[in-house]
Design a protein around this motif. Structure first.
Motif, mmCIF file in Angstrom:
data_model
loop_
_atom_site.group_PDB
_atom_site.id
_atom_site.type_symbol
_atom_site.label_atom_id
_atom_site.label_comp_id
_atom_site.label_asym_id
_atom_site.label_seq_id
_atom_site.Cartn_x
_atom_site.Cartn_y
_atom_site.Cartn_z
ATOM 1 N N LYS A 8 0.832 -1.202 0.000
ATOM 2 C CA LYS A 8 0.000 0.000 0.000
ATOM 3 C C LYS A 8 0.872 1.261 0.000
ATOM 4 O O LYS A 8 0.546 2.252 -0.661
ATOM 5 N N ALA A 9 1.986 1.219 0.729
ATOM 6 C CA ALA A 9 2.899 2.356 0.724
ATOM 7 C C ALA A 9 3.498 2.566 -0.663
ATOM 8 O O ALA A 9 3.642 3.712 -1.129
ATOM 9 N N CYS A 10 3.840 1.474 -1.343
ATOM 10 C CA CYS A 10 4.395 1.582 -2.693
ATOM 11 C C CYS A 10 3.361 2.154 -3.666
ATOM 12 O O CYS A 10 3.710 2.928 -4.579
ATOM 13 N N ARG A 11 2.115 1.776 -3.491
ATOM 14 C CA ARG A 11 1.046 2.330 -4.341
ATOM 15 C C ARG A 11 0.930 3.836 -4.145
ATOM 16 O O ARG A 11 0.858 4.604 -5.119
ATOM 17 N N ILE A 12 0.946 4.278 -2.896
ATOM 18 C CA ILE A 12 0.853 5.719 -2.625
ATOM 19 C C ILE A 12 2.078 6.441 -3.181
ATOM 20 O O ILE A 12 1.961 7.528 -3.768
ATOM 21 N N ALA A 13 3.252 5.822 -3.016
ATOM 22 C CA ALA A 13 4.464 6.416 -3.574
ATOM 23 C C ALA A 13 4.337 6.594 -5.085
ATOM 24 O O ALA A 13 4.721 7.641 -5.637
#
Length: 342
Positions: free
Chosen positions: A114-119
């Motif tokens: 999820k953090a990678c998606r937001i990034a």
């Protein structure tokens, strides 16, 4: 002399970490944290950006693409870039312990995804062009880890390896936060062992914080790894500091400027960690500028493009004062002037 790099960032999580509704220190909104950061100025120099906490109430990790683009617009409207992001790996958020059972580890990896998606959304927006995604073991305290240190470190490392593969697939790097409250990362030696066990330096490195790594020296949660004790000479302190930074600096891809008074502090759910102090705290143990130099040596070669202030669990009365942020920014400028590049 003045330098253009590294860029100077302020962290948004001091408005959330250790804050609790219904107390005299409730969460501080993202809008207010951005406003205070934007208001700081020293001789015409301002913060360049922010590092961002992917936790409610600032951010819903499940937010839609449009909601995330609106957040990016808000940040950019202050003239800020986004640097490093903190993945919501903690139990009670999206994630769970990296040394837990299979379900806990799966939750941990989901938080990284999820953090990678937001990034990706921030990168595509243009508000983010550098920085890492920060993680920790998401295992509060060291008692459970100590039941079987070797095997528990291997479990954390296995989870971190899978997380690093996820990050690499998204063109991101992970930085493991060195802090005495995280199992398997609670001393400089255990942190180094974990990084070497993962063995993926191109994708997973170390996030050094001046306040937290000061407690590494004292061996607070690992007396067997202490390098100095209270009352040691300055000469012995800096010899120990060099030993620690020589070991961890090659792994360091994210850096926090901070101060520590040698004590352990906690608030809310975030307990027994190194106490952050104001940049000008008379009880501060660190020469911030000098100690920063040990970590920032060769920083450009390791891909570091910004540094960030970290001052968690300050009372809201302090955080709400504009002069607090001017003092912080002034110290950040000193660090850049001494150790920056162009």
């Amino acid at each position: 002399m003045s330098h253009a790099s590294p860029k100077l960032h302020n962290a948004m999580w001091p408005g959330l970490v250790g804050k609790e509704d219904g107390t005299e220190n409730p969460p501080i909104s993202l809008d207010r944290m951005l406003e205070l950061t934007a208001g700081a100025e020293v001789n015409g120099v301002k913060f360049d950006g922010i590092d961002y906490f992917l936790f409610l109430p600032h951010t819903d990790p499940e937010a839609s693409d449009d909601e995330l683009r609106a957040i990016a617009d808000k940040i950019a409207s202050h003239g800020f870039s986004v640097g490093s992001l903190v993945a919501p790996v903690w139990p009670g958020t999206v994630g769970d312990s990296s040394m837990g059972d299979a379900e806990s580890q799966k939750k941990f990896l989901t938080a990284v995804e999820k953090a990678c998606r937001i990034a990706r959304i921030f990168n595509e927006h243009g508000v983010r062009n550098y920085g890492v995604i920060r993680i920790d073991s998401a295992e509060f305290g060291v008692e459970k880890w100590k039941e079987n240190p070797t095997e528990n470190t291997k479990k954390i490392a296995a989870t971190f390896k899978e997380a690093a593969k996820i990050a690499a697939d998204h063109g991101e790097r992970l930085a493991a936060e060195g802090e005495i409250c995280w199992a398997g990362m609670h001393s400089w030696r255990d942190m180094l062992n974990l990084l070497e066990e993962v063995g993926m330096p191109e994708t997973l490195g170390f996030q050094a914080d001046l306040a937290h790594t000061y407690l590494y020296l004292m061996g607070y949660n690992a007396p067997e790894h202490a390098l100095v004790k209270e009352g040691d000479s300055e000469e012995k302190f800096y010899a120990a500091y060099k030993q620690m930074t020589d070991a961890l600096r090659p792994w360091t891809i994210d850096f926090h400027v901070a101060q520590n008074d040698g004590t352990v502090h906690g608030s809310g759910s975030h307990d027994k960690t190194g106490k952050h102090c104001p940049a000008d705290d008379p009880n501060g143990k660190l020469d911030i500028v000098k100690c920063s130099g040990y970590w920032l040596e060769g920083a450009q070669d390791r891909g570091i493009q910004h540094i960030c202030w970290d001052g968690c669990m300050f009372p809201n009365s302090m955080l709400e004062k504009q002069e607090t942020w001017n003092t912080i920014l002034a110290k950040m400028i000193e660090v850049r002037d001494a150790h920056g590049w162009d």
